[in-house]
Enzyme design. Structure first.
Site, PDB file in Angstrom:
ATOM      1  N   SER A  80      62.035  32.293 -10.963  1.00 29.12           N
ATOM      2  CA  SER A  80      61.907  32.497  -9.514  1.00 29.12           C
ATOM      3  C   SER A  80      61.548  31.169  -8.862  1.00 29.12           C
ATOM      4  O   SER A  80      61.081  30.238  -9.534  1.00 29.12           O
ATOM      5  CB  SER A  80      60.786  33.507  -9.262  1.00 29.12           C
ATOM      6  OG  SER A  80      60.458  33.562  -7.892  1.00 29.12           O
ATOM      7  N   TYR A 111      52.355  37.018 -10.918  1.00 33.96           N
ATOM      8  CA  TYR A 111      53.812  36.850 -10.907  1.00 33.96           C
ATOM      9  C   TYR A 111      54.177  35.372 -11.088  1.00 33.96           C
ATOM     10  O   TYR A 111      54.963  35.009 -11.973  1.00 33.96           O
ATOM     11  CB  TYR A 111      54.352  37.387  -9.579  1.00 33.96           C
ATOM     12  CG  TYR A 111      55.857  37.330  -9.416  1.00 33.96           C
ATOM     13  CD1 TYR A 111      56.687  38.222 -10.079  1.00 33.96           C
ATOM     14  CD2 TYR A 111      56.449  36.388  -8.570  1.00 33.96           C
ATOM     15  CE1 TYR A 111      58.069  38.182  -9.917  1.00 33.96           C
ATOM     16  CE2 TYR A 111      57.818  36.340  -8.395  1.00 33.96           C
ATOM     17  CZ  TYR A 111      58.633  37.245  -9.070  1.00 33.96           C
ATOM     18  OH  TYR A 111      59.993  37.202  -8.900  1.00 33.96           O
TER      19      TYR A 111
HETATM   20  N1  LIG Z   1      63.853  40.068  -5.376  1.00 38.55           N
HETATM   21  C1  LIG Z   1      63.572  38.784  -5.207  1.00 38.55           C
HETATM   22  O1  LIG Z   1      63.369  38.315  -4.072  1.00 38.55           O
HETATM   23  C2  LIG Z   1      63.507  37.872  -6.397  1.00 38.55           C
HETATM   24  C3  LIG Z   1      63.428  36.475  -6.182  1.00 38.55           C
HETATM   25  C4  LIG Z   1      63.393  35.629  -7.288  1.00 38.55           C
HETATM   26  C5  LIG Z   1      63.431  36.151  -8.564  1.00 38.55           C
HETATM   27  N2  LIG Z   1      63.496  37.490  -8.756  1.00 38.55           N
HETATM   28  C6  LIG Z   1      63.533  37.991 -10.123  1.00 38.55           C
HETATM   29  O2  LIG Z   1      64.779  38.623 -10.340  1.00 38.55           O
HETATM   30  C7  LIG Z   1      64.624  39.671 -11.301  1.00 38.55           C
HETATM   31  C8  LIG Z   1      65.163  40.975 -10.698  1.00 38.55           C
HETATM   32  O3  LIG Z   1      64.445  41.264  -9.514  1.00 38.55           O
HETATM   33  P1  LIG Z   1      64.857  42.419  -8.507  1.00 38.55           P
HETATM   34  O4  LIG Z   1      64.241  42.098  -7.203  1.00 38.55           O
HETATM   35  O5  LIG Z   1      66.313  42.638  -8.585  1.00 38.55           O
HETATM   36  O6  LIG Z   1      64.045  43.653  -9.138  1.00 38.55           O
HETATM   37  P2  LIG Z   1      64.267  45.239  -8.993  1.00 38.55           P
HETATM   38  O7  LIG Z   1      62.895  45.836  -8.959  1.00 38.55           O
HETATM   39  O8  LIG Z   1      65.208  45.568  -7.887  1.00 38.55           O
HETATM   40  O9  LIG Z   1      64.978  45.620 -10.382  1.00 38.55           O
HETATM   41  C9  LIG Z   1      64.327  45.418 -11.601  1.00 38.55           C
HETATM   42  C10 LIG Z   1      65.017  46.250 -12.687  1.00 38.55           C
HETATM   43  O10 LIG Z   1      64.296  46.010 -13.907  1.00 38.55           O
HETATM   44  C11 LIG Z   1      64.064  47.252 -14.565  1.00 38.55           C
HETATM   45  N3  LIG Z   1      62.843  47.147 -15.377  1.00 38.55           N
HETATM   46  C12 LIG Z   1      61.568  47.012 -14.944  1.00 38.55           C
HETATM   47  N4  LIG Z   1      60.735  46.984 -15.984  1.00 38.55           N
HETATM   48  C13 LIG Z   1      61.485  47.066 -17.117  1.00 38.55           C
HETATM   49  C14 LIG Z   1      61.201  47.077 -18.508  1.00 38.55           C
HETATM   50  N5  LIG Z   1      59.940  47.025 -18.980  1.00 38.55           N
HETATM   51  N6  LIG Z   1      62.231  47.182 -19.382  1.00 38.55           N
HETATM   52  C15 LIG Z   1      63.500  47.283 -18.922  1.00 38.55           C
HETATM   53  N7  LIG Z   1      63.834  47.285 -17.633  1.00 38.55           N
HETATM   54  C16 LIG Z   1      62.836  47.177 -16.725  1.00 38.55           C
HETATM   55  C17 LIG Z   1      63.932  48.276 -13.435  1.00 38.55           C
HETATM   56  O11 LIG Z   1      64.194  49.600 -13.904  1.00 38.55           O
HETATM   57  C18 LIG Z   1      64.965  47.771 -12.424  1.00 38.55           C
HETATM   58  O12 LIG Z   1      66.243  48.331 -12.662  1.00 38.55           O
HETATM   59  C19 LIG Z   1      63.135  39.733 -11.626  1.00 38.55           C
HETATM   60  O13 LIG Z   1      62.878  39.022 -12.802  1.00 38.55           O
HETATM   61  C20 LIG Z   1      62.496  39.063 -10.425  1.00 38.55           C
HETATM   62  O14 LIG Z   1      61.256  38.525 -10.713  1.00 38.55           O
HETATM   63  C21 LIG Z   1      63.552  38.373  -7.692  1.00 38.55           C
END
Ligand SMILES: NC(=O)c1ccc[n+]([C@@H]2O[C@H](COP(=O)([O-])OP(=O)(O)OC[C@H]3O[C@@H](n4cnc5c(N)ncnc54)[C@H](O)[C@@H]3O)[C@@H](O)[C@H]2O)c1
Length: 377
Positions: free
Chosen positions: A252, A265
């Protein structure tokens, strides 16, 4: 080394590599074999012998073997029997394929954890759109199945395969990778995307919440890398010197700079970059590159835009953005922090993934995709 299907399948897959993409191999319940490999145990000498046998078969018959049996075992491997990409690959020339631009994912097998929604679902769609096949591995198995059905229907063939996984559980991750070995004989690109966020002040956050975030975002990447790298290294034992596999973690912007009241985080996201650098140093000898992608805020995703629990709603209700009267005001306040004046989209992340896969001269890097919000020095 124990002589198991989950070890042999990746090695046979590696032997069919054209220098870029290996064929997909899958198990058949038959003892018929076009090519029989003999081994007491799997080691470097055996694999060299197997590769010579495999290459001799290709040269003599001018085609790939339909099935391969390992002597002493009651099962055979079919080469490229299940998926359309494999059939295409079987029809491909036996000489080294020339990879052209836009062809980076063609015939490659990817796995995306947390692939059922958000960035993960976008990455799955993007990699399939670039010509690959993707496993959608998620704790939300129903969501993974639903997305896979939709993508397979749209494509008119099997391009997406749902799998259950809990990335914090070693047994679950090991079982997921065994399923992969049996279905496609290992894989080319592992995307560790599953992640969670629980913000909170260092003075108030419970240890339980801190550990929940750390377990998924940091420890989960270690567990996934452990089992993915084992299978990729078996595959690459058989593939000669030119084929590289990729492990990619979605870190991130908060892995590159601190995040106020969000230490669990940011700490985990910084941590996976330390793991990325360390794993990259070790796994280069297994022909595995390891890189991190650091996206900026994904405003269209559920984390920000969920109408009930999303951060835009929370920030409006708690008055975090001074003067903001609507959700749009909150959103604009965050967009305007980005030099390129918008949030990160999944296609931006997919482009970064394609870059690290295509780039054969980089490993251990953390690639920012932040619209200029974080600049490296
Ligand atoms: N959303 C943002 O703004 C953002 C920005 C930078 C990085 N990220 C990173 O991108 C990645 C995805 O984020 P997102 O916003 O799409 O999240 P999200 O919450 O929309 O989706 C996360 C997915 O991971 C699954 N999950 C959670 N815990 C799990 C586990 N223990 N085992 C298997 N699956 C599991 C959930 O069921 C879900 O489908 C993350 O690593 C997040 O930190 C997100």
């Amino acid at each position: 080394m124990e002589f198991k299907r989950e070890i042999v399948a990746p090695i046979v897959r590696g032997m069919s590599s054209d220098g870029e993409t290996p064929l997909i191999v899958t198990f058949l319940e038959t003892n018929k074999a076009e090519l029989t490999l003999v081994a007491q145990e799997v080691n470097a000498t055996t694999i060299e012998k197997w590769r010579n046998q495999f290459n001799t078969f290709l040269k003599e018959k001018q085609r790939y073997p339909k099935s391969v049996k390992v002597d002493g075992e009651g099962w055979s491997l079919g080469v490229g029997r299940t998926l359309e990409e494999a059939r295409m690959a079987q029809g491909a020339p036996l000489t080294k394929r020339v990879v052209t631009r836009g062809d980076v994912m063609r015939g490659k097998v990817a796995l995306v954890t947390g692939g059922a929604q958000g960035f993960g679902a976008g990455i799955v769609r993007g990699l399939i759109g670039e010509g690959g096949i993707a496993y959608i591995a998620d704790m939300n198995f129903e969501g993974a199945k639903e997305l896979a059905n939709q993508l397979n229907r749209d494509a008119g063939r099997e391009v997406a395969i749902p799998l259950f996984v809990n990335v914090t559980d070693e047994a679950s991750v090991e079982e997921m990778m065994n399923q992969v070995a049996l279905k496609t004989g290992s894989l080319d690109i592992f995307v560790s995307n599953a992640g969670v966020l629980r913000a909170g002040s260092v003075k108030e956050q419970t240890l339980k919440d801190f550990q929940f975030v750390t377990n998924v975002d940091y420890t989960g990447f270690f567990i996934c890398s452990k089992f993915a790298s084992r299978q990729m290294s078996y595959q690459n034992l058989g593939s000669g010197n030119t084929h590289f596999s990729d492990i990619i973690v979605i870190s991130s912007k908060s892995g590159l700079e601190g995040s106020n009241r969000n230490g669990s985080y940011a700490g985990a996201k910084f941590g996976v970059i330390g793991l990325t650098q360390s794993f990259a140093l070790e796994l280069v000898s297994d022909k595995i590159k390891v890189n991190a992608i650091c996206p900026g805020n994904f405003f269209e995703g559920p984390l920000w835009s969920d109408p009930v629990t999303g951060l835009f709603v929370q920030y409006l209700e708690t008055g975090k953005v001074p003067g903001a009267k609507t959700l749009h005001d909150v959103r604009r306040a965050y967009e305007s922090k980005v030099p390129l004046d918008r949030g990160c989209r999944t296609e931006d992340v997919v482009r970064a993934i394609c870059y690290v896969v295509e780039q054969k001269y980089e490993t251990g890097q953390a690639v920012p995709v932040t619209g200029g919000q974080v600049m490296l020095n």
